[in-house]
Scaffold this active site. Structure first.
Site, PDB file in Angstrom:
ATOM      1  NE  ARG A   1      60.834  35.446  44.438  1.00 13.21           N
ATOM      2  CZ  ARG A   1      59.549  35.140  44.411  1.00 13.21           C
ATOM      3  NH1 ARG A   1      58.712  35.890  43.689  1.00 13.21           N
ATOM      4  NH2 ARG A   1      59.071  34.116  45.075  1.00 13.21           N
TER       5      ARG A   1
ATOM      6  CE  LYS B   1      38.970  38.362  47.349  1.00  9.71           C
ATOM      7  NZ  LYS B   1      39.202  37.392  46.334  1.00  9.71           N
TER       8      LYS B   1
ATOM      9  CG  ASP C   1      36.741  40.842  51.879  1.00  4.67           C
ATOM     10  OD1 ASP C   1      36.750  41.683  50.958  1.00  4.67           O
ATOM     11  OD2 ASP C   1      35.972  39.863  51.892  1.00  4.67           O
ATOM     12  CG  HIS C   2      38.990  45.418  48.642  1.00  4.25           C
ATOM     13  ND1 HIS C   2      39.304  44.201  48.081  1.00  4.25           N
ATOM     14  CD2 HIS C   2      38.125  46.010  47.786  1.00  4.25           C
ATOM     15  CE1 HIS C   2      38.683  44.064  46.933  1.00  4.25           C
ATOM     16  NE2 HIS C   2      37.964  45.145  46.734  1.00  4.25           N
TER      17      HIS C   2
ATOM     18  CE  LYS D   1      34.533  49.240  47.970  1.00  5.22           C
ATOM     19  NZ  LYS D   1      35.095  50.155  46.973  1.00  5.22           N
TER      20      LYS D   1
ATOM     21  CD  GLU E   1      34.512  42.143  38.993  1.00 11.17           C
ATOM     22  OE1 GLU E   1      35.525  42.735  38.556  1.00 11.17           O
ATOM     23  OE2 GLU E   1      34.546  41.024  39.500  1.00 11.17           O
TER      24      GLU E   1
ATOM     25  CG  ASP F   1      38.031  36.191  42.486  1.00  9.16           C
ATOM     26  OD1 ASP F   1      38.996  36.408  43.239  1.00  9.16           O
ATOM     27  OD2 ASP F   1      37.631  37.005  41.634  1.00  9.16           O
TER      28      ASP F   1
ATOM     29  CG  HIS G   1      34.774  40.188  47.968  1.00  7.07           C
ATOM     30  ND1 HIS G   1      35.739  40.547  48.877  1.00  7.07           N
ATOM     31  CD2 HIS G   1      35.368  40.254  46.754  1.00  7.07           C
ATOM     32  CE1 HIS G   1      36.858  40.834  48.240  1.00  7.07           C
ATOM     33  NE2 HIS G   1      36.658  40.657  46.963  1.00  7.07           N
TER      34      HIS G   1
ATOM     35  CE  LYS H   1      36.512  38.358  37.139  1.00  7.11           C
ATOM     36  NZ  LYS H   1      36.647  39.760  37.584  1.00  7.11           N
TER      37      LYS H   1
END
Length: 506
Positions: free
Chosen positions: A58, A167, A196-197, A201, A235, A254, A259, A359
């Site tokens: 945009r 995702k 899905d990154h 890996k 994390e 999430d 994952h 987290k």
């Protein structure tokens, strides 16, 4: 010659000429991850001999201002490493921009016109990849308008059209089914690449090589020799500026649904008939379908949620989740989940898989730990002989470690636990590329092995939705808190202690 071998082995095949349309090109993900990954591929001859990247968003911009904006981002916030100005200028000459509204069909008519011009100028053969790096709520608009503009089908028998979707793929089973329905009304499943990154890996991919390319591991990879499996994705960061998003998501949606269940399916998968996309993804789907469904009793006994409270990392005091911006003071959103999963098939019957994500935990790491059973006859009964472990470190340091007992030097029979470590950087040099680059190159070459399929997405949602339903119904239930910098609430430790086990904390 040595450099040519290195490039070919490390960066995969060269893609065919194509135009990549990047929706959400002015957003953070595009500037921080996607475009730097494309630059990385271009520098290693893996993007294609001829290519064009057409940003769509945009934000009003010209080609030149778009090139300047993403160039500055690549130099300051990307993970691709130092940018060579001359190489960047050569790459940027292939960047273009088309402003538009995701919900306006006229914008897609302009997009089609611009694509045709670029395709003719650069002789790209009609090959097109659409990359949806946008908020998920606009996915349906983009997909439907691409179909209405006639952009979803190849223009000739020799060309191809593909679409990458980031995702989350829905926020529950119903929305995932609806999104799949919308996408598959416009594109064929073989055109759709749900990214899905984590699956890009090196260690994740090496898991399949470890098992199926070596004769010493696969014979042990079953209920006869494995005591249990732990998968941790932790994390140290909190929700940062994403409190508003996280309030609508939570750790189960999430991380676990995507994952962590992806990693679970790769650990537990049966040997595929061949290493192609359909064979591998068929076996992964069977794993998800074999996981014992959760009911009210199982949720109470086998799933733990938590929420981080204030704590310390070194000398720094950090806020609790409810004190983060855009988070409700009475929030019950989970920032931590641990769960006990059972896979009801011949290979894994009776072997628990313990999954954990959160987290503000003690360490940033993603790893898979395979705990083997103790030797059936312990000759050294009075010695502290530990069970063998195989640990696959996925991030931040990629590698594999296996532990075993060995006699310490000296006259006494004293046994110590030692480890054999394989580190990717030490073994192959610091030449690995980002997971996004790996997966993008796979998509450009038409290899869908490491991408999710629609039925697999729905199977994962089918597993976690009963848990969400139980939590939603228990409106007065307390969400346990855990101090920031810890490994989660005490209830998570008790989940394993009931089985006479404990978490492996690296």
């Amino acid at each position: 010659m040595a450099e040519e071998v290195r490039t070919a082995s490390m960066y995969g095949g060269i893609a065919e000429p194509c135009a990549i349309v990047l929706f959400g090109a002015s957003g953070d993900l595009a500037k921080r991850k996607v475009i730097p990954a494309m630059y990385d591929l271009a520098q290693n001859d893996s993007l294609g001999e001829r290519y064009a990247i057409l940003g769509f968003a945009r934000t009003p911009m010209t080609d030149d201002s778009f090139r300047g904006t993403v160039g500055e981002a690549a130099k300051t916030i990307s993970e691709v490493g130092p940018i060579d100005p001359a190489k960047w200028d050569a790459f940027a000459s292939n960047l273009f921009y088309c402003p538009g509204d995701y919900a306006d069909q006229n914008s897609y008519a302009q997009l089609a016109k611009r694509l045709a011009e670029i395709d003719a100028e650069k002789k790209l053969g009609g090959n097109r990849l659409f990359y949806l790096s946008t908020p998920p709520e606009v996915y349906p608009d983009i997909v439907e308008h691409l179909g209405q503009a006639g952009l979803a089908r190849p223009s000739s028998p020799d060309s191809w059209v593909r679409i990458i979707i980031e995702k989350p793929f829905g926020r529950d089973l119903a929305s995932a089914k609806e999104l799949n329905k919308i996408v598959l009304n416009v594109f064929e499943e073989k055109q759709v690449y749900r990214i899905d990154h984590y699956l890009g890996k090196d260690t994740v991919q090496n898991l399949l090589v470890l098992r199926f390319g070596n004769g010493i591991f696969e014979p042990l990879w079953n209920r006869n020799y494995v005591d249990h499996v732990q998968i941790t994705a932790s994390e140290t960061l909190g929700v940062e500026r994403r409190g508003g998003f996280y309030e609508t998501a939570g750790a189960l949606r999430d991380m676990i649904q995507s994952h962590v269940l992806q990693l679970t399916s790769l650990v537990a998968v049966e040997p595929p008939a061949s290493f192609d996309a359909n064979a591998v993804r068929n076996e992964k789907l069977k794993v998800l379908q074999s996981i014992r469904p959760f009911n009210l009793e199982m949720v109470a006994q086998s799933v733990v949620r938590g929420q981080y409270s204030p704590g310390k990392f070194g000398n720094q005091t950090v806020a609790g989740y409810r004190d983060e911006p855009h988070v409700s003071k009475g929030s019950r959103t989970e920032t931590f989940v641990s769960m006990r999963v059972l896979i009801d098939n011949w290979r894994w019957a009776g072997v628990p898989f313990y999954l954990r994500t959160g987290k503000r935990l003690a360490k940033r790491t993603t790893e898979i730990m395979i705990q083997f059973k103790r030797a059936p006859h312990i000759v050294f009964r009075d010695k502290d002989v530990q069970a063998n472990r195989l640990v696959l470190n996925i991030q931040p340091t990629e590698g594999i470690c296996i532990s075993f007992g060995a006699k310490r030097p000296g006259t006494e029979m004293s046994i110590g636990n030692v480890a054999m470590d394989f580190n990717y950087i030490k073994a192959f040099g610091n030449g690995s590329r980002s997971a996004y680059a790996t997966l993008l190159n796979d998509c450009l070459r038409g290899d869908a092995t490491l991408f999710d399929r629609g039925d697999s997405v729905e199977a994962a949602w089918s597993l976690v939705e009963p848990i969400l339903d139980v939590w939603s119904a228990a409106k007065t239930a307390t969400v346990p808190e855990y101090p920031s910098g810890s490994w989660g609430p005490k209830e998570s430790d008790q989940l394993l202690e009931r089985d006479a086990r404990q978490w492996y904390n690296p």
